[in-house]
Design a protein around this motif. Structure first.
Motif, PDB file in Angstrom:
ATOM      1  N   CYS A  16       0.831  -1.161  -0.264  1.00 41.81           N
ATOM      2  CA  CYS A  16       0.026  -0.314  -0.380  1.00 41.81           C
ATOM      3  C   CYS A  16       0.810   1.747  -0.041  1.00 41.81           C
ATOM      4  O   CYS A  16       2.198   1.264   1.355  1.00 41.81           O
ATOM      5  CB  CYS A  16      -1.110  -0.248   0.930  1.00 41.81           C
ATOM      6  N   ILE A  18       0.119   3.928   0.760  1.00 42.53           N
ATOM      7  CA  ILE A  18      -0.435   5.477   2.201  1.00 42.53           C
ATOM      8  C   ILE A  18       0.768   4.107   3.185  1.00 42.53           C
ATOM      9  O   ILE A  18       1.439   5.108   3.391  1.00 42.53           O
ATOM     10  CB  ILE A  18      -1.379   5.006   1.965  1.00 42.53           C
ATOM     11  N   CYS A  19       0.289   3.032   3.653  1.00 42.88           N
ATOM     12  CA  CYS A  19       1.351   2.851   4.897  1.00 42.88           C
ATOM     13  C   CYS A  19       2.849   2.002   4.651  1.00 42.88           C
ATOM     14  O   CYS A  19       2.659   2.030   5.870  1.00 42.88           O
ATOM     15  CB  CYS A  19      -0.716   2.437   5.640  1.00 42.88           C
ATOM     16  N   CYS A  31      -4.554  -0.666   0.987  1.00 40.87           N
ATOM     17  CA  CYS A  31      -5.068  -2.020   1.824  1.00 40.87           C
ATOM     18  C   CYS A  31      -6.117  -2.297   2.339  1.00 40.87           C
ATOM     19  O   CYS A  31      -6.482  -2.794   2.767  1.00 40.87           O
ATOM     20  CB  CYS A  31      -3.954  -2.278   3.159  1.00 40.87           C
ATOM     21  N   CYS A  35      -7.167   4.262   3.249  1.00 35.31           N
ATOM     22  CA  CYS A  35      -6.016   4.480   1.822  1.00 35.31           C
ATOM     23  C   CYS A  35      -6.368   4.933   1.036  1.00 35.31           C
ATOM     24  O   CYS A  35      -5.485   5.624   0.286  1.00 35.31           O
ATOM     25  CB  CYS A  35      -4.622   3.356   2.542  1.00 35.31           C
TER      26      CYS A  35
HETATM   27 ZN   LIG Z   1      -2.919   1.274   3.529  1.00 39.63          ZN
END
Ligand SMILES: [Zn+2]
Length: 68
Positions: A16, A18-19, A31, A35
């Motif tokens: 992911c 984002i994270c 995910c 996100c």
């Molecule tokens: Zn994520």
């Protein structure tokens, strides 16, 4: 190294963005829907200032992120 496709813009089987968690099929390449919204918010943020009803806990930029 026969399997080195770094030129591909779309990372497959990655994380992911984002994270960094493993992506979920439904929200690929993210995910989770959260996100996905965070990334969408960033994207739209370049033109609009939106106020998402969710409070993203992830920081806008994680330390150690590759900055070109
Ligand atoms: Zn994520």
């Amino acid at each position: 190294m026969p399997s080195d496709e770094t030129a591909n813009a779309a990372p497959k089987g990655g994380k992911c963005p984002i994270c960094g968690k493993p992506p979920v099929q439904k929200f690929r390449p993210f995910c989770s829907q959260r996100c996905q919204h965070i990334d969408l918010g960033r994207w739209l943020g370049e033109r609009y200032r939106i106020s998402p009803d969710e409070s993203p806990t992830e920081p806008p930029g994680e330390p150690g992120e590759d900055e070109s």
